[in-house]
Design a protein around this motif. Structure first.
Motif, PDB file in Angstrom:
ATOM      1  N   CYS A  11       4.120  -2.440  -2.589  1.00 18.44           N
ATOM      2  CA  CYS A  11       4.214  -1.082  -2.041  1.00 18.44           C
ATOM      3  C   CYS A  11       2.974  -0.244  -2.323  1.00 18.44           C
ATOM      4  CB  CYS A  11       5.452  -0.383  -2.577  1.00 18.44           C
ATOM      5  SG  CYS A  11       6.957  -1.064  -1.859  1.00 18.44           S
ATOM      6  N   THR A  34      -0.825  -2.796   4.774  1.00 22.21           N
ATOM      7  CA  THR A  34      -0.372  -1.826   5.772  1.00 22.21           C
ATOM      8  C   THR A  34      -1.386  -1.710   6.905  1.00 22.21           C
ATOM      9  OG1 THR A  34      -1.384  -0.004   4.560  1.00 22.21           O
ATOM     10  CG2 THR A  34       0.919  -0.488   4.067  1.00 22.21           C
ATOM     11  N   ASN A  60      -0.487   3.548   1.307  1.00 24.23           N
ATOM     12  CA  ASN A  60       0.646   3.018   0.550  1.00 24.23           C
ATOM     13  C   ASN A  60       1.868   2.882   1.456  1.00 24.23           C
ATOM     14  OD1 ASN A  60      -0.767   2.909  -1.842  1.00 24.23           O
ATOM     15  ND2 ASN A  60      -0.086   4.904  -2.525  1.00 24.23           N
ATOM     16  N   CYS A  61       2.898   2.262   0.933  1.00 27.49           N
ATOM     17  CA  CYS A  61       4.150   2.062   1.660  1.00 27.49           C
ATOM     18  C   CYS A  61       4.877   3.403   1.829  1.00 27.49           C
ATOM     19  CB  CYS A  61       5.014   1.088   0.870  1.00 27.49           C
ATOM     20  SG  CYS A  61       6.560   0.692   1.661  1.00 27.49           S
ATOM     21  N   CYS A 121      11.783   0.614   2.869  1.00 30.89           N
ATOM     22  CA  CYS A 121      10.529  -0.117   2.727  1.00 30.89           C
ATOM     23  C   CYS A 121      10.642  -1.467   3.447  1.00 30.89           C
ATOM     24  CB  CYS A 121      10.247  -0.329   1.247  1.00 30.89           C
ATOM     25  SG  CYS A 121       8.869  -1.406   0.898  1.00 30.89           S
ATOM     26  N   HIS A 174       8.711  -4.065   2.803  1.00 32.58           N
ATOM     27  CA  HIS A 174       8.414  -5.147   1.851  1.00 32.58           C
ATOM     28  C   HIS A 174       9.630  -5.538   1.000  1.00 32.58           C
ATOM     29  CE1 HIS A 174       4.260  -4.562   2.904  1.00 32.58           C
ATOM     30  NE2 HIS A 174       4.300  -3.310   2.481  1.00 32.58           N
TER      31      HIS A 174
END
Length: 144
Positions: free
Chosen positions: A105, A111, A116-117, A134, A136
């Motif tokens: 993340c 990405t 960031n996630c 999320c 992931h």
């Protein structure tokens, strides 16, 4: 019940206190690995594995840093035997990453836009009533 993987070196003192919980988490991990994934997206099949991995590392982290219930020797043994994730624990010790769900993340290379996630965005800055998950690991917000 399957045993937690260990080297031939005997575990340090205090291992018998944490072993039942680790064996329980290991059994959950085996169950998550063998669960059928029909009807789920490819990434959704991995979410339970990420969750259990997080639980196991958080358990060791809390025992050593929060409750001070295990010795440094036992903590180092758990990290060396890969029972807990040392990289994730290192992030938890840094300000702003105390509740981090997984290392993917915060990796910007995973990405599209080099950020960031979505689960790292604070809930205060998100739209009201919007549920974010999320991609992931299935986290619904680990930034606080």
């Amino acid at each position: 019940m399957p045993k937690v993987k260990r080297s031939k070196k005997p575990p340090p003192e205090g291992w018998e206190l944490i072993e039942p919980t680790l064996e329980e988490l290991e059994a959950k991990m085996r169950e998550a690995e063998t669960d059928p994934h029909e009807g789920k997206r490819k990434v959704e099949a991995l979410w339970p594995i990420f969750k259990i991995h997080h639980q196991r590392s958080r358990y060791i982290f809390d025992l050593f840093y929060k409750r001070k219930a295990i010795s440094r020797e036992l903590y180092d043994y758990c990290l060396k035997e890969h029972i807990a994730d040392p990289s994730l624990i290192a992030k938890w010790k840094k300000q702003g990453y105390e509740n981090l769900c997984c290392l993917r993340c915060i990796q910007t290379r995973d990405t599209n836009f080099g950020t960031n996630c979505i689960c790292r965005v604070p809930k205060a800055k998100m739209e009201e009533g919007k549920i974010v998950e999320c991609v992931h690991c299935g986290c619904r917000g680990c930034s606080g």
